[in-house]
Design a protein around this motif. Sequence first.
Motif, PDB file in Angstrom:
ATOM      1  N   HIS A  24       0.828  -1.200   0.000  1.00 40.25           N
ATOM      2  CA  HIS A  24       0.000   0.000   0.000  1.00 40.25           C
ATOM      3  C   HIS A  24       0.871   1.263   0.000  1.00 40.25           C
ATOM      4  CE1 HIS A  24      -3.159   2.886   1.177  1.00 40.25           C
ATOM      5  NE2 HIS A  24      -3.962   2.027   0.593  1.00 40.25           N
ATOM      6  N   MET A  25       2.015   1.211   0.659  1.00 38.35           N
ATOM      7  CA  MET A  25       2.941   2.342   0.617  1.00 38.35           C
ATOM      8  C   MET A  25       3.435   2.576  -0.810  1.00 38.35           C
ATOM      9  SD  MET A  25       5.144   1.656   4.095  1.00 38.35           S
ATOM     10  CE  MET A  25       6.356   2.900   3.684  1.00 38.35           C
ATOM     11  N   LEU A  26       3.767   1.482  -1.509  1.00 40.40           N
ATOM     12  CA  LEU A  26       4.176   1.585  -2.910  1.00 40.40           C
ATOM     13  C   LEU A  26       3.033   2.139  -3.753  1.00 40.40           C
ATOM     14  CD1 LEU A  26       6.043   0.945  -5.339  1.00 40.40           C
ATOM     15  CD2 LEU A  26       5.052  -1.352  -5.359  1.00 40.40           C
ATOM     16  N   GLN A  27       1.838   1.641  -3.507  1.00 41.58           N
ATOM     17  CA  GLN A  27       0.658   2.083  -4.248  1.00 41.58           C
ATOM     18  C   GLN A  27       0.408   3.575  -4.049  1.00 41.58           C
ATOM     19  OE1 GLN A  27      -3.088  -0.455  -4.312  1.00 41.58           O
ATOM     20  NE2 GLN A  27      -3.847   1.306  -3.182  1.00 41.58           N
ATOM     21  N   SER A  48       2.652   5.846  -3.356  1.00 40.95           N
ATOM     22  CA  SER A  48       3.703   6.574  -4.071  1.00 40.95           C
ATOM     23  C   SER A  48       3.428   6.600  -5.571  1.00 40.95           C
ATOM     24  CB  SER A  48       5.070   5.932  -3.815  1.00 40.95           C
ATOM     25  OG  SER A  48       5.394   5.972  -2.445  1.00 40.95           O
ATOM     26  N   LEU A  49       3.020   5.455  -6.114  1.00 44.57           N
ATOM     27  CA  LEU A  49       2.703   5.392  -7.544  1.00 44.57           C
ATOM     28  C   LEU A  49       1.526   6.300  -7.881  1.00 44.57           C
ATOM     29  CD1 LEU A  49       3.072   1.542  -8.134  1.00 44.57           C
ATOM     30  CD2 LEU A  49       4.563   3.329  -9.037  1.00 44.57           C
ATOM     31  N   SER A  50       0.571   6.366  -6.972  1.00 43.62           N
ATOM     32  CA  SER A  50      -0.593   7.211  -7.187  1.00 43.62           C
ATOM     33  C   SER A  50      -0.197   8.687  -7.259  1.00 43.62           C
ATOM     34  CB  SER A  50      -1.610   6.992  -6.058  1.00 43.62           C
ATOM     35  OG  SER A  50      -2.728   7.829  -6.211  1.00 43.62           O
ATOM     36  N   LEU A  51       0.702   9.088  -6.364  1.00 39.79           N
ATOM     37  CA  LEU A  51       1.159  10.489  -6.365  1.00 39.79           C
ATOM     38  C   LEU A  51       1.918  10.828  -7.648  1.00 39.79           C
ATOM     39  CD1 LEU A  51       2.386  10.981  -2.680  1.00 39.79           C
ATOM     40  CD2 LEU A  51       0.504  12.200  -3.806  1.00 39.79           C
ATOM     41  N   VAL A  52       2.783   9.902  -8.072  1.00 39.05           N
ATOM     42  CA  VAL A  52       3.609  10.151  -9.259  1.00 39.05           C
ATOM     43  C   VAL A  52       2.766  10.186 -10.529  1.00 39.05           C
ATOM     44  CG1 VAL A  52       5.410   9.152 -10.719  1.00 39.05           C
ATOM     45  CG2 VAL A  52       5.710   9.213  -8.245  1.00 39.05           C
ATOM     46  N   THR A  53       1.796   9.264 -10.621  1.00 36.89           N
ATOM     47  CA  THR A  53       1.009   9.152 -11.858  1.00 36.89           C
ATOM     48  C   THR A  53      -0.210  10.064 -11.895  1.00 36.89           C
ATOM     49  OG1 THR A  53      -0.338   7.347 -10.935  1.00 36.89           O
ATOM     50  CG2 THR A  53       1.695   6.739 -12.096  1.00 36.89           C
ATOM     51  N   LYS A  54      -0.571  10.647 -10.730  1.00 39.15           N
ATOM     52  CA  LYS A  54      -1.776  11.474 -10.586  1.00 39.15           C
ATOM     53  C   LYS A  54      -3.056  10.655 -10.724  1.00 39.15           C
ATOM     54  CE  LYS A  54       0.487  15.580 -12.502  1.00 39.15           C
ATOM     55  NZ  LYS A  54       0.451  16.599 -13.567  1.00 39.15           N
ATOM     56  N   MET A  55      -2.938   9.354 -10.605  1.00 34.85           N
ATOM     57  CA  MET A  55      -4.099   8.471 -10.726  1.00 34.85           C
ATOM     58  C   MET A  55      -4.468   7.878  -9.376  1.00 34.85           C
ATOM     59  SD  MET A  55      -3.494   6.264 -14.202  1.00 34.85           S
ATOM     60  CE  MET A  55      -3.369   7.037 -15.811  1.00 34.85           C
ATOM     61  N   ALA A  56      -5.753   7.678  -9.163  1.00 35.91           N
ATOM     62  CA  ALA A  56      -6.200   6.900  -8.012  1.00 35.91           C
ATOM     63  C   ALA A  56      -5.906   5.437  -8.321  1.00 35.91           C
ATOM     64  CB  ALA A  56      -7.685   7.103  -7.780  1.00 35.91           C
ATOM     65  N   ILE A  57      -5.488   4.664  -7.305  1.00 35.17           N
ATOM     66  CA  ILE A  57      -5.124   3.266  -7.532  1.00 35.17           C
ATOM     67  C   ILE A  57      -5.674   2.406  -6.398  1.00 35.17           C
ATOM     68  CG2 ILE A  57      -3.229   1.619  -7.830  1.00 35.17           C
ATOM     69  CD1 ILE A  57      -1.476   3.867  -8.813  1.00 35.17           C
ATOM     70  N   ILE A  58      -6.157   1.229  -6.771  1.00 32.53           N
ATOM     71  CA  ILE A  58      -6.561   0.229  -5.780  1.00 32.53           C
ATOM     72  C   ILE A  58      -6.199  -1.147  -6.324  1.00 32.53           C
ATOM     73  CG2 ILE A  58      -8.911  -0.092  -6.688  1.00 32.53           C
ATOM     74  CD1 ILE A  58      -9.861  -0.330  -3.745  1.00 32.53           C
ATOM     75  N   THR A  59      -5.860  -2.079  -5.431  1.00 29.73           N
ATOM     76  CA  THR A  59      -5.512  -3.446  -5.831  1.00 29.73           C
ATOM     77  C   THR A  59      -6.629  -4.392  -5.415  1.00 29.73           C
ATOM     78  OG1 THR A  59      -3.175  -2.921  -5.469  1.00 29.73           O
ATOM     79  CG2 THR A  59      -3.754  -5.249  -5.685  1.00 29.73           C
ATOM     80  N   VAL A  60      -7.024  -5.272  -6.335  1.00 26.55           N
ATOM     81  CA  VAL A  60      -8.078  -6.249  -6.045  1.00 26.55           C
ATOM     82  C   VAL A  60      -7.543  -7.655  -6.280  1.00 26.55           C
ATOM     83  CG1 VAL A  60      -9.908  -4.632  -6.671  1.00 26.55           C
ATOM     84  CG2 VAL A  60      -9.013  -6.181  -8.411  1.00 26.55           C
ATOM     85  N   ASP A  61      -8.164  -8.649  -5.626  1.00 27.16           N
ATOM     86  CA  ASP A  61      -7.751 -10.028  -5.847  1.00 27.16           C
ATOM     87  C   ASP A  61      -8.462 -10.601  -7.069  1.00 27.16           C
ATOM     88  OD1 ASP A  61     -10.343 -10.703  -5.096  1.00 27.16           O
ATOM     89  OD2 ASP A  61      -9.786 -11.468  -3.129  1.00 27.16           O
ATOM     90  N   TYR A  62      -8.281 -11.913  -7.313  1.00 25.57           N
ATOM     91  CA  TYR A  62      -8.839 -12.517  -8.527  1.00 25.57           C
ATOM     92  C   TYR A  62     -10.372 -12.509  -8.534  1.00 25.57           C
ATOM     93  CZ  TYR A  62      -9.851 -16.762  -5.853  1.00 25.57           C
ATOM     94  OH  TYR A  62     -10.344 -17.658  -4.928  1.00 25.57           O
ATOM     95  N   VAL A  97     -12.246  -8.503  -5.245  1.00 28.41           N
ATOM     96  CA  VAL A  97     -12.370  -7.961  -3.890  1.00 28.41           C
ATOM     97  C   VAL A  97     -11.127  -7.132  -3.563  1.00 28.41           C
ATOM     98  CG1 VAL A  97     -12.592  -8.531  -1.436  1.00 28.41           C
ATOM     99  CG2 VAL A  97     -13.759  -9.933  -3.163  1.00 28.41           C
ATOM    100  N   PRO A  98     -11.273  -5.887  -3.106  1.00 28.35           N
ATOM    101  CA  PRO A  98     -10.101  -5.057  -2.792  1.00 28.35           C
ATOM    102  C   PRO A  98      -9.232  -5.682  -1.706  1.00 28.35           C
ATOM    103  CG  PRO A  98     -12.073  -3.695  -2.932  1.00 28.35           C
ATOM    104  CD  PRO A  98     -12.538  -5.129  -2.965  1.00 28.35           C
ATOM    105  N   VAL A  99      -7.919  -5.657  -1.915  1.00 29.46           N
ATOM    106  CA  VAL A  99      -6.975  -6.099  -0.883  1.00 29.46           C
ATOM    107  C   VAL A  99      -6.235  -4.895  -0.302  1.00 29.46           C
ATOM    108  CG1 VAL A  99      -6.661  -8.397  -1.870  1.00 29.46           C
ATOM    109  CG2 VAL A  99      -5.155  -6.550  -2.587  1.00 29.46           C
ATOM    110  N   THR A 100      -6.460  -3.729  -0.898  1.00 27.21           N
ATOM    111  CA  THR A 100      -5.909  -2.484  -0.356  1.00 27.21           C
ATOM    112  C   THR A 100      -7.009  -1.431  -0.324  1.00 27.21           C
ATOM    113  OG1 THR A 100      -5.295  -1.511  -2.494  1.00 27.21           O
ATOM    114  CG2 THR A 100      -3.667  -2.932  -1.427  1.00 27.21           C
ATOM    115  N   LYS A 101      -6.727  -0.346   0.376  1.00 28.14           N
ATOM    116  CA  LYS A 101      -7.613   0.811   0.318  1.00 28.14           C
ATOM    117  C   LYS A 101      -7.289   1.603  -0.942  1.00 28.14           C
ATOM    118  CE  LYS A 101      -5.962   2.012   4.274  1.00 28.14           C
ATOM    119  NZ  LYS A 101      -5.611   2.763   5.499  1.00 28.14           N
ATOM    120  N   HIS A 102      -8.191   2.494  -1.320  1.00 27.39           N
ATOM    121  CA  HIS A 102      -7.932   3.362  -2.458  1.00 27.39           C
ATOM    122  C   HIS A 102      -6.792   4.324  -2.125  1.00 27.39           C
ATOM    123  CE1 HIS A 102     -11.290   3.171  -5.575  1.00 27.39           C
ATOM    124  NE2 HIS A 102     -10.222   3.513  -6.248  1.00 27.39           N
ATOM    125  N   SER A 103      -5.873   4.485  -3.038  1.00 25.86           N
ATOM    126  CA  SER A 103      -4.840   5.507  -2.892  1.00 25.86           C
ATOM    127  C   SER A 103      -5.290   6.756  -3.636  1.00 25.86           C
ATOM    128  CB  SER A 103      -3.511   5.012  -3.472  1.00 25.86           C
ATOM    129  OG  SER A 103      -2.988   3.964  -2.698  1.00 25.86           O
TER     130      SER A 103
END
Length: 346
Positions: A17-20, A22-36, A39-45
């Motif tokens: 989530h820390m990486l996510q 950072s990537l969100s800040l750099v890309t200016k995009m909101a990001i979330i990770t989901v499983d197969y 279902v979200p496995v992280t919160k929205h960045s």
Amino acid sequence: MNSRFDLNRIIDIDKWHMLQDSLSLVTKMAIITVDYKGVPVTKHSHCQSFCQAVRQDDALSSYCQKCDARGGLEAVRSNKPYVYQCHFGIVDIAIPIIVDNQYIGAIMAGQIKLRDTDMPLEQIVTRPPNAETDRKFKSLESEYRSLPVLSYEEVSTIAEMLFHLCNYIVEEAIHKNSTIDMYKKTLSLEHAAAASMSGAAPTYDHIQAMQNELSSTLIETKIKKSKTNEYRSVNSLLQPAFDYLYRHKHENVHLQDMASLCHVSPSYFSRVFTRETGENFSVFVPRLKIEWAKQLLETTDLSVNQISDELGFADPGYFIKTFKKFESLTPAVYRKIYYTENARQV
């Protein structure tokens, strides 16, 4: 779903989530990770305020979920990032995480507007006209206008970057976990066999302590796979030494000889070499030879004695001792584990 491909078990969610973030800040995009399963496995960045409001609306959130589901399916079907428009015309990306042809999750990114308004992106979910929805949108016009704006080229570049980066990280984590599991099993079996021969039953605490010690060693020492037969040095001064090392694997090479080959003093060569590789010459060379030894163990039927001779070790005993120092197990056990694991995967 095999637990080997369970995203929650593969990665450290907090670090991910820390990486996510950072990537969100750099890309200016909101990001979330989901499983197969989606279902979200992280919160929205950095979820945009417009999208936060829409996703909290009972009437509109179902359309957001349909967009996520359809986007994920399209990404899996094509095995590459899928760029699309949501039901509000906002640009999103579904980025599949696929390892060994197994879909294990996805990165959902976006919540941006496209500068190139003429790009023909598919709007994968549409809403029927609705007065209540129109009023909701009107009340959020300022939030909608504040959405980040990117060009299609920027979106495509970010999508490819996230695809390769996230897949690489997850794949490396899977392989590391698999290797640690194999070593643990082998260690338990060897210890149990030794205890059986001595007549003493191994205790659970003792085995667990040995396994924890081994895991720590493996985590600290990254197991590399040197597939190439050359090394391209950042500092061109060192290139003759690396070329010699890779072309004379059977020799026992000395620092003084390599310094002479590079036309510098041994002390200067040592400093530059350590800066280049992160290791002293006396550590780097045997580690490199052990990487070559692992390749020979995996791809040939050469005996341990033959591999020792092939790589210029003084004697097989010293080769086995060096191998165990870097890999925490003997060459014979390494080969056995490698073939056992390959047999399982076939």
